[in-house]
Motif scaffolding. Structure first.
Motif, PDB file in Angstrom:
ATOM      1  N   SER A 129      83.750 106.983  77.990  1.00 10.08           N
ATOM      2  CA  SER A 129      83.089 107.811  78.992  1.00 10.08           C
ATOM      3  C   SER A 129      82.860 109.200  78.406  1.00 10.08           C
ATOM      4  CB  SER A 129      83.933 107.908  80.260  1.00 10.08           C
ATOM      5  OG  SER A 129      83.333 108.787  81.196  1.00 10.08           O
ATOM      6  N   TYR A 130      81.633 109.690  78.554  1.00 13.36           N
ATOM      7  CA  TYR A 130      81.288 111.029  78.089  1.00 13.36           C
ATOM      8  C   TYR A 130      81.002 111.969  79.262  1.00 13.36           C
ATOM      9  CZ  TYR A 130      80.703 108.572  73.641  1.00 13.36           C
ATOM     10  OH  TYR A 130      80.909 107.809  72.512  1.00 13.36           O
ATOM     11  N   LYS A 131      81.499 111.587  80.438  1.00 12.98           N
ATOM     12  CA  LYS A 131      81.323 112.426  81.609  1.00 12.98           C
ATOM     13  C   LYS A 131      82.477 113.423  81.725  1.00 12.98           C
ATOM     14  CE  LYS A 131      78.797 109.155  84.567  1.00 12.98           C
ATOM     15  NZ  LYS A 131      78.829 108.414  85.848  1.00 12.98           N
ATOM     16  N   LYS A 162      85.497 115.016  83.553  1.00 14.28           N
ATOM     17  CA  LYS A 162      86.440 114.474  84.519  1.00 14.28           C
ATOM     18  C   LYS A 162      86.476 115.361  85.759  1.00 14.28           C
ATOM     19  CE  LYS A 162      89.436 112.339  81.041  1.00 14.28           C
ATOM     20  NZ  LYS A 162      90.800 112.313  80.448  1.00 14.28           N
ATOM     21  N   TRP A 204      83.729 121.057  87.667  1.00 10.52           N
ATOM     22  CA  TRP A 204      82.423 121.166  87.022  1.00 10.52           C
ATOM     23  C   TRP A 204      81.339 121.022  88.081  1.00 10.52           C
ATOM     24  CZ3 TRP A 204      79.748 122.210  82.756  1.00 10.52           C
ATOM     25  CH2 TRP A 204      78.477 121.640  82.596  1.00 10.52           C
ATOM     26  N   GLN A 235      86.731 118.197  79.805  1.00 11.47           N
ATOM     27  CA  GLN A 235      85.465 118.016  79.105  1.00 11.47           C
ATOM     28  C   GLN A 235      85.575 116.911  78.067  1.00 11.47           C
ATOM     29  OE1 GLN A 235      84.817 121.842  77.248  1.00 11.47           O
ATOM     30  NE2 GLN A 235      85.653 121.154  75.310  1.00 11.47           N
ATOM     31  N   ASP A 269      75.086 106.370  80.582  1.00 11.22           N
ATOM     32  CA  ASP A 269      75.828 106.555  81.830  1.00 11.22           C
ATOM     33  C   ASP A 269      76.050 108.034  82.137  1.00 11.22           C
ATOM     34  OD1 ASP A 269      77.327 105.494  84.088  1.00 11.22           O
ATOM     35  OD2 ASP A 269      79.120 106.204  83.055  1.00 11.22           O
ATOM     36  N   ALA A 270      76.205 108.854  81.088  1.00 11.08           N
ATOM     37  CA  ALA A 270      76.386 110.302  81.266  1.00 11.08           C
ATOM     38  C   ALA A 270      75.060 111.050  81.312  1.00 11.08           C
ATOM     39  CB  ALA A 270      77.255 110.850  80.132  1.00 11.08           C
ATOM     40  N   ASP A 271      73.930 110.320  81.290  1.00  9.35           N
ATOM     41  CA  ASP A 271      72.593 110.918  81.353  1.00  9.35           C
ATOM     42  C   ASP A 271      72.380 111.921  80.226  1.00  9.35           C
ATOM     43  OD1 ASP A 271      70.047 111.313  82.410  1.00  9.35           O
ATOM     44  OD2 ASP A 271      70.700 112.988  83.655  1.00  9.35           O
ATOM     45  N   GLU A 310      71.740 120.570  78.257  1.00 11.52           N
ATOM     46  CA  GLU A 310      72.794 120.699  79.269  1.00 11.52           C
ATOM     47  C   GLU A 310      72.212 121.310  80.536  1.00 11.52           C
ATOM     48  OE1 GLU A 310      76.762 123.358  79.518  1.00 11.52           O
ATOM     49  OE2 GLU A 310      76.730 121.874  77.883  1.00 11.52           O
ATOM     50  N   ARG A 343      74.827 118.301  84.264  1.00 11.52           N
ATOM     51  CA  ARG A 343      74.933 117.444  83.095  1.00 11.52           C
ATOM     52  C   ARG A 343      75.592 118.223  81.964  1.00 11.52           C
ATOM     53  NH1 ARG A 343      69.958 117.431  81.494  1.00 11.52           N
ATOM     54  NH2 ARG A 343      69.259 115.815  82.937  1.00 11.52           N
ATOM     55  N   TYR A 344      76.740 117.724  81.492  1.00 10.50           N
ATOM     56  CA  TYR A 344      77.397 118.338  80.336  1.00 10.50           C
ATOM     57  C   TYR A 344      77.094 117.501  79.102  1.00 10.50           C
ATOM     58  CZ  TYR A 344      80.935 120.107  77.153  1.00 10.50           C
ATOM     59  OH  TYR A 344      81.561 120.653  76.059  1.00 10.50           O
TER      60      TYR A 344
END
Length: 524
Positions: A193-195, A197, A208, A217, A407-409, A425, A433-434
């Motif tokens: 996951s690159y989203k 938390k 965030w 992050q 998934d993290a756009d 970003e 979006r990070y």
């Protein structure tokens, strides 16, 4: 025995018995925290990732979960929203981890595919014959030169030109040789996951996009070849399946799309391999064009098609999808343009992102992930031109990194089909979006490996996983009635009851003629 813990509150040591319950350890951990929410308390065998809620370990002993003397476990939790107030959940240590007595750890209740159950019941070792040059023992003995190899043996894969480990061989490689550690009872895989938390595990700032820290992050990303693949081979049960699918393009010149209906089986050509066997292609409603097509998503007919596939004599499922990218040569209409090759692209950035969306929507049930799901076995197949002007199938999957980035756009398609763009970003409240730092490695003109930033773009090949394909030597397709009209081909093959009745009457007439001929032969 001595058990060591590490959390944001510090390092601690506890003297406990191997037969002590997990409740006793939880009680001691909670005594070192301030304002901890017991329902969020989790332990892991590594600093980040692989966390397991202690509430899922109810009734287990320390020895039962694999802890031994001197082990270090990492503790995480979320703070209570307000000061701790006595409640039914906090009246006793036992209630901190109490749950439904019939509940299990999530990954243990997962129902896996039959091919996964098969490989979990086999060690997957690669047998070797006795080497007459080096083996000095009898026929019933064994030595280092003839003992079976592990399914992840690198020398064997190099010798047989196998680029990726199969999924279960990869799992075998991850399994510890010693089974008395925490990692032996906790699932070895963690979905990427690159989203950011949300909420932040540290709880020290606003969520965030108003705030961010190292605890919430995602880390920097280095794109690399995925060491394993979920499917090793795509097998089309009969060439008639492909020929029937191609008929629409041959008659109209417009591109077509179809969902692959089949099943998963073991694939002996690769250690602990898995293959997707395609028995049929379902063509959903679509609008074909000369250079592409328009497809409606979500797929409205999916529940009906899945129910039909499951009710077959041999239960089937959706194993992937296939589409055409074909263009005849102006100078020779019998040949097809060679568009996808090393100097061009294999899957375009748009197709890669679409594949990631499909894989994200169809995860594979797995006991090896704490969520009970990991990656996907959906295969992307392309019918395109070959170098000699023919038509062939190419099969791919996209990597877990690709799925996590979609998934993290984080990424988007580019005008150049071989290039993926990294998005900017966005800290707006509605569409936050990070985007962490993204890098990829390549060899420069001097043969040296160089690390380069992937912003603003990078080659799409870094996200692809090759899947071999082929047809069986002795075809035995499940469905043999290939002459019936295919749905959603308006103007080409309209499905009417009259057509079906006509086909049935023709079959009855032919059968009656055979019976009459047989009867005449018998009388004569």
């Amino acid at each position: 025995m001595l058990v060591r813990t590490r959390s944001k509150d510090g390092n601690f040591r506890f003297e406990l018995s191997p037969a002590s319950s997990i409740s006793e350890l939880v009680e001691k951990i909670l005594g070192t925290t301030e304002n901890a929410d017991p329902s969020t308390l989790a332990i892991s065998n590594q600093p980040r990732g692989n966390e397991t809620l202690v509430s899922t370990l109810q009734g287990q002993t320390l020895q039962g979960i694999g802890l031994k003397h001197g082990d270090l476990i990492f503790v995480s939790y979320k703070p209570l929203a307000t000061a701790p107030i006595p409640s039914p959940e906090a009246e006793s240590t036992a209630s901190h981890i109490q749950s439904d007595p019939n509940s299990q750890r999530p990954w243990e209740s997962v129902k896996e595919d039959s091919v996964d159950e098969y490989w979990r019941s086999n060690d997957g070792k690669i047998p070797r014959k006795r080497d007459s040059r080096f083996c000095k023992h009898g026929a019933n003995a064994m030595c280092d030169y003839c003992m079976p190899l592990e399914p992840y043996d690198s020398a064997y894969h190099t010798e047989h030109n196998i680029k990726h480990l199969s999924f279960h061989a990869y799992l075998k490689k991850l399994q510890p040789k010693v089974t008395t550690s925490t990692s032996s009872v906790l699932p070895p895989l963690e979905p990427q996951s690159y989203k950011v938390k949300v909420p932040c595990p540290s709880g020290g700032h606003t969520n965030w996009p108003a705030g961010i820290c190292t605890a919430c992050q995602p880390s920097a990303i280095t794109l690399q070849s995925q060491p394993f693949r979920m499917v090793d081979h795509l097998e089309i049960a009969s060439t008639d399946i492909i020929d029937r699918f191609l008929q629409a393009w041959r008659r109209t010149g417009l591109q077509r799309f179809g969902w692959l209906i089949g099943r998963y089986e073991s694939y002996p050509e690769v250690p602990m391999g898995v293959k997707a066997v395609v028995e049929a292609i379902h063509e959903p409603p679509q609008e074909g064009e000369v250079d592409g097509l328009t497809l409606g998503l979500p797929w409205e007919d999916e529940p009906r098609i899945r129910a039909l596939a499951k009710s077959a004599t041999s239960p089937l499922t959706v194993v992937g999808y296939i589409f055409t990218d074909l263009e005849t040569l102006p100078e020779d209409r019998a040949k097809v343009a060679y568009k996808r090759h090393p100097q061009s692209f294999y899957l375009s950035s748009l197709e890669t992102i679409f594949a990631a969306h499909v894989q994200n929507a169809n995860p594979t049930p797995s006991k090896s992930s704490p969520t009970g799901r990991f990656a996907s076995r959906m295969v992307t197949a392309v019918l395109t031109g070959t170098e000699d002007g023919g038509i062939d199938v190419s099969a791919y999957q996209v990597s877990e990194q690709a799925c996590a980035m979609v998934d993290a756009d984080m990424i988007e398609a580019s005008v150049d089909p071989g290039i993926v763009r990294v998005k900017e970003e966005d800290r707006s409240q509605d569409n936050a979006r990070y985007v962490p730092d993204v890098f990829f490695r390549y060899k420069n003109e001097y043969g040296l490996e160089v690390k380069k930033s992937a912003k603003p773009c990078f080659p799409v090949e870094y996200l692809l996983v090759n899947v071999s394909h082929g047809f069986p030597q002795e075809p035995a397709p499940l469905f043999r009635s290939a002459k019936y009209h295919i749905e959603n081909r308006p103007g080409l093959e309209d499905q009417h009851i009259e057509g079906i009745l006509k086909s049935l009457l023709v079959c009855v007439h032919r059968m009656s003629q055979k019976v009459i001929a047989t009867y005449k032969d018998a009388l004569s």
